[in-house]
Design an enzyme around this catalytic site. Structure first.
Site, PDB file in Angstrom:
ATOM      1  N   HIS A 159      22.482 -40.421 -17.926  1.00 44.58           N
ATOM      2  CA  HIS A 159      21.512 -40.891 -18.946  1.00 44.58           C
ATOM      3  C   HIS A 159      21.462 -39.942 -20.128  1.00 44.58           C
ATOM      4  CE1 HIS A 159      20.166 -43.935 -16.125  1.00 44.58           C
ATOM      5  NE2 HIS A 159      20.150 -42.999 -15.205  1.00 44.58           N
ATOM      6  N   ASN A 215      -0.456   0.622   6.214  1.00 43.45           N
ATOM      7  CA  ASN A 215       0.220  -0.336   5.333  1.00 43.45           C
ATOM      8  C   ASN A 215       0.804  -1.394   6.244  1.00 43.45           C
ATOM      9  OD1 ASN A 215       1.523  -1.715   3.363  1.00 43.45           O
ATOM     10  ND2 ASN A 215       3.148  -0.200   3.051  1.00 43.45           N
ATOM     11  N   GLY A 216       0.546  -2.672   5.979  1.00 40.88           N
ATOM     12  CA  GLY A 216       1.093  -3.752   6.811  1.00 40.88           C
ATOM     13  C   GLY A 216       0.004  -4.754   7.148  1.00 40.88           C
ATOM     14  N   GLU A 231      14.291 -23.894 -11.535  1.00 41.81           N
ATOM     15  CA  GLU A 231      13.960 -22.464 -11.342  1.00 41.81           C
ATOM     16  C   GLU A 231      15.179 -21.588 -11.640  1.00 41.81           C
ATOM     17  OE1 GLU A 231      11.467 -20.774 -11.250  1.00 41.81           O
ATOM     18  OE2 GLU A 231      12.122 -18.856 -10.433  1.00 41.81           O
ATOM     19  N   GLU A 233      15.214 -16.445 -18.870  1.00 44.81           N
ATOM     20  CA  GLU A 233      14.191 -15.433 -19.196  1.00 44.81           C
ATOM     21  C   GLU A 233      14.720 -14.008 -19.083  1.00 44.81           C
ATOM     22  OE1 GLU A 233      10.727 -15.340 -16.701  1.00 44.81           O
ATOM     23  OE2 GLU A 233      11.795 -16.067 -14.976  1.00 44.81           O
ATOM     24  N   LYS A 288      15.260 -18.638 -14.491  1.00 44.72           N
ATOM     25  CA  LYS A 288      15.639 -17.248 -14.197  1.00 44.72           C
ATOM     26  C   LYS A 288      16.694 -16.769 -15.188  1.00 44.72           C
ATOM     27  CE  LYS A 288      12.940 -15.851 -12.101  1.00 44.72           C
ATOM     28  NZ  LYS A 288      11.996 -16.882 -12.148  1.00 44.72           N
ATOM     29  N   CYS A 308       0.853  -1.191   0.000  1.00 45.04           N
ATOM     30  CA  CYS A 308       0.000   0.000   0.000  1.00 45.04           C
ATOM     31  C   CYS A 308       0.887   1.238   0.000  1.00 45.04           C
ATOM     32  CB  CYS A 308      -0.866   0.001   1.255  1.00 45.04           C
ATOM     33  SG  CYS A 308      -1.808  -1.489   1.439  1.00 45.04           S
TER      34      CYS A 308
HETATM   35  C1  AGP Z   1       8.477 -16.535 -13.889  1.00 39.27           C
HETATM   36  O1  AGP Z   1       9.695 -15.840 -13.687  1.00 39.27           O
HETATM   37  C2  AGP Z   1       7.828 -16.206 -15.214  1.00 39.27           C
HETATM   38  N1  AGP Z   1       7.551 -14.818 -15.304  1.00 39.27           N
HETATM   39  C3  AGP Z   1       6.648 -17.109 -15.536  1.00 39.27           C
HETATM   40  O2  AGP Z   1       7.167 -18.414 -15.685  1.00 39.27           O
HETATM   41  C4  AGP Z   1       5.512 -17.170 -14.490  1.00 39.27           C
HETATM   42  O3  AGP Z   1       5.954 -17.842 -13.353  1.00 39.27           O
HETATM   43  C5  AGP Z   1       4.338 -17.937 -15.111  1.00 39.27           C
HETATM   44  O4  AGP Z   1       3.897 -17.209 -16.228  1.00 39.27           O
HETATM   45  C6  AGP Z   1       3.187 -18.148 -14.131  1.00 39.27           C
HETATM   46  O5  AGP Z   1       2.662 -16.918 -13.724  1.00 39.27           O
HETATM   47  P1  AGP Z   1       1.647 -16.901 -12.480  1.00 39.27           P
HETATM   48  O6  AGP Z   1       2.411 -17.343 -11.289  1.00 39.27           O
HETATM   49  O7  AGP Z   1       1.178 -15.470 -12.379  1.00 39.27           O
HETATM   50  O8  AGP Z   1       0.529 -17.850 -12.797  1.00 39.27           O
END
Ligand code: AGP
Length: 609
Positions: free
Chosen positions: A505, A100-101, A482, A489, A486, A2
């Site tokens: 494998h 806010n909080g 993950e 993207e 990161k 907020c």
């Molecule tokens: C994550 O860094 C990406 N921006 C993307 O994979 C995202 O997690 C995915 O589009 C899902 O979004 P949501 O959590 O809003 O559903």
């Protein structure tokens, strides 16, 4: 988060506050309002949606005043609506507040006030503060606020006005930032400096437990016990853009560093270190519901999907419920074997992702119980689910999800512990142990984030590499996925997350000095297996970056770079282990001069298939 703005002085207070709220729009919000005191009358204007709606309300019904407080709301308790929008008042409209909080003990306080005959008009936690201040008000606003704050538990940045003391604002902060803007013959308050830079660069950053009384000519600061506090006036040289990012270069970096707070805000009010139970107010499963859950099916996309893969361990280990995890775009076309004994959990930061929403609707059609873990109150998924758990992370502005991921993990960890308690699959000793592990994460994360230079130097060493391989096992395999996402993207470098046990494998054929391997080798039941994997990679001339929390000679000998993270329990370790991977991706992307906050081709919420 907020936004709060307040003003006392010779300008038109309402337009000054409105202008400040405009500068806070970047924080994300779903409703807004202002309150002004004219003579001994309180005037309030509130509206849902964007500030342009509030502007229309003010143009239709203007207020000319010299004291005003205003607020942009990011809903955490209670949907976005005019009744839930701030400012809030007591029943006699003598006291008005913006907040806010999160007030952790608002439910208990609300019950007590209702027993005393107080009517509530909103669903918010905030409203209890207005009623308490009125209850304790005896011609001294400062003391009434002080007494109130000794009653509430939780986080707050607070602005308070009173029609009997019309030329002042009392404000206070606890774990939610609040600054006082120092002017000449005028003074301001705001959630952050962005709102005030066009009026003053002289700021006082209130500290936890500070309560300040602000008039046009005076600022008096005391702590919650009433001791006078001297606070330094700092001259801020940031420009507005820097201020929006709180001085960080990008929103993503700011959001990475917010994670100790957002994890804490997500568990705040839901777990207590000395209590052996979990409080998730929004989830209304009854005993029978819980006993009847034969299977959990998690649906999500992207980062949220990786979070689902981790939470599978929680539901199976803690609550002993068989759990499947599906990419939502696959699930929705697979005619899954689910029914009324299946709990389908949708995980979504935005609550609007098309594939996840479609998966949720399919689950409802098949008669499943549904629950959404979401960061946006009143989003489509949260409205269409039977149950919802909100992550209290505040708006996530960077397209690459960071704090929402750890917020989701926190919420799912708590939910799994809650189900374990209610299904009797967890002893109170075990529960206390796992609650304590989560409780300690913000402190350990704060410690780690104090010195992350080694990650920047690793980024420099590898910024020109064209391929990366991320390896993890067990609960840290999804963390490897993950970490790879990161990097992909935001830096556009090809990166793959892989189960370390799968190396022989196929992927081991890729190993050479041109493809750095990032391995998560933290304390766990598969630690020795990971050591064997890194030895395989080293034997083939691979380059190793290791994330670890163990001082082990074998790691030092085999790795080219080591990132040490604080030791945590294996099940909570993804909350810690993901942070260096977020930072590594960020620093490489910055070195490559990529658009970190808005990477090419990506949207923050994928509302189309
Ligand atoms: C994550 O860094 C990406 N921006 C993307 O994979 C995202 O997690 C995915 O589009 C899902 O979004 P949501 O959590 O809003 O559903």
């Amino acid at each position: 988060m907020c936004g709060i703005v307040g003003y006392v002085g010779k300008r038109n207070a309402v337009s000054t506050v409105f202008d400040g709220l405009k500068k806070l729009e970047y924080r994300g919000y779903d409703s807004a309002g202002v309150a002004a005191i004219v003579g001994e009358k309180l005037h309030i204007r509130r509206s849902v949606g964007k500030l342009c709606n509030l502007k229309e309300v003010l143009e239709r019904n203007p207020i000319s005043a010299s004291v005003c407080i205003g607020h942009t709301r990011w809903a955490t308790h209670g949907k976005p609506s005019e009744e839930n929008a701030h400012p809030h008042t007591d029943l006699t409209k003598s006291i008005v507040i913006v907040h806010n909080g999160i007030i952790e003990n608002y439910a208990q306080i609300k019950d007590e006030l209702q027993r005393e005959g107080t009517q509530f008009r909103s669903e918010t936690d905030t409203e209890v503060i207005a009623h308490l201040i009125k209850k304790y008000y005896h011609n001294d606003l400062f003391s009434a606020v002080q007494k109130t704050l000794n009653m509430v538990k939780g986080s707050y940045a607070l602005g308070v006005g009173c029609k009997y003391e019309p030329y002042k604002i009392v404000c206070a902060r606890q774990d939610a930032p609040l600054v006082v803007g120092v002017g000449k013959g005028e003074n301001f308050i705001a959630s952050d400096v962005t709102a005030l830079l066009s009026y003053t660069r002289d700021m006082i950053f209130l500290e936890n437990c500070d309560i300040a009384e602000i008039t046009a000519d005076e600022i008096v600061i005391k702590d919650i016990k009433g001791n006078i506090k001297k606070r330094e006036i700092k001259n801020i040289q940031w420009d507005a853009i820097q201020a929006e990012k709180d001085g960080y270069k990008h929103f993503m970096l700011k959001e990475i560093f917010e994670q100790p707070r957002t994890i804490e805000d997500t568990f705040r009010g839901r777990i207590y270190p000395d209590e052996e139970r979990v409080y998730i107010e929004e989830v209304k499963f009854n005993e029978k519901d819980i006993k009847n859950i034969s299977k959990i099916h998690i649906v999500a996309c992207g980062t949220s999907y990786h979070c689902g893969l981790i939470s599978k361990f929680y539901f199976e280990k803690f609550a002993k419920i068989a759990t499947d995890v599906d990419i939502a775009s696959e699930f929705r076309y697979r005619d899954p074997l689910i029914n009324e004994k299946t709990l389908v959990i949708a995980i979504s930061q935005s609550g609007e992702t098309a594939d996840t929403l479609a998966a949720l609707r399919l689950a409802k059609k098949k008669g499943c119980k549904t629950l959404t873990v979401c960061n946006v109150v009143d989003s489509t998924m949260s409205r269409e689910s039977m149950h919802v758990i909100y992550t209290h992370c505040g708006p996530e502005i960077g397209v690459a999800s960071t704090k929402a991921f750890t917020g989701q993990l926190t919420a799912l960890y708590i939910l799994a512990l809650d189900l374990a308690c209610k299904r009797g699959t967890f002893s109170s000793v075990e529960l206390k142990k796992y609650l304590k592990e989560l409780w300690e994460i913000p402190l350990k994360l704060d410690e780690f984030l104090k010195n992350t230079d080694c990650i920047q130097s690793i980024a420099k060493a590898f910024e020109h590499k064209k391929d990366f391989l991320y390896l993890g096992r067990h609960i840290n395999y999804p963390v490897a996925l993950e970490g790879a996402l990161k990097l992909k993207e935001i830096s556009y470098i090809h990166a793959e997350g892989y189960a370390a046990g799968e190396m022989k494998h196929g992927p081991i054929a890729l190993i050479d000095e041109d493809m750095p391997v990032i391995a998560i080798v933290t304390e766990s039941e598969v630690y020795d297996k990971m050591i064997s994997n890194i030895e395989e990679i080293k034997a083939r001339g691979g380059t190793l970056i290791i994330v670890t929390n163990i001082y082990d000679e074998r790691i030092r000998q085999k790795s080219d770079h080591v990132i040490c993270v604080p030791k945590t329990n294996e099940f909570i370790s993804p909350l810690m282990n993901v942070i260096p991977l977020q930072l590594l991706a960020y620093h490489i992307a910055v070195l490559l001069d990529c658009d970190v906050d808005q990477p090419r081709n990506l949207a923050k919420s994928v509302t189309v298939e």
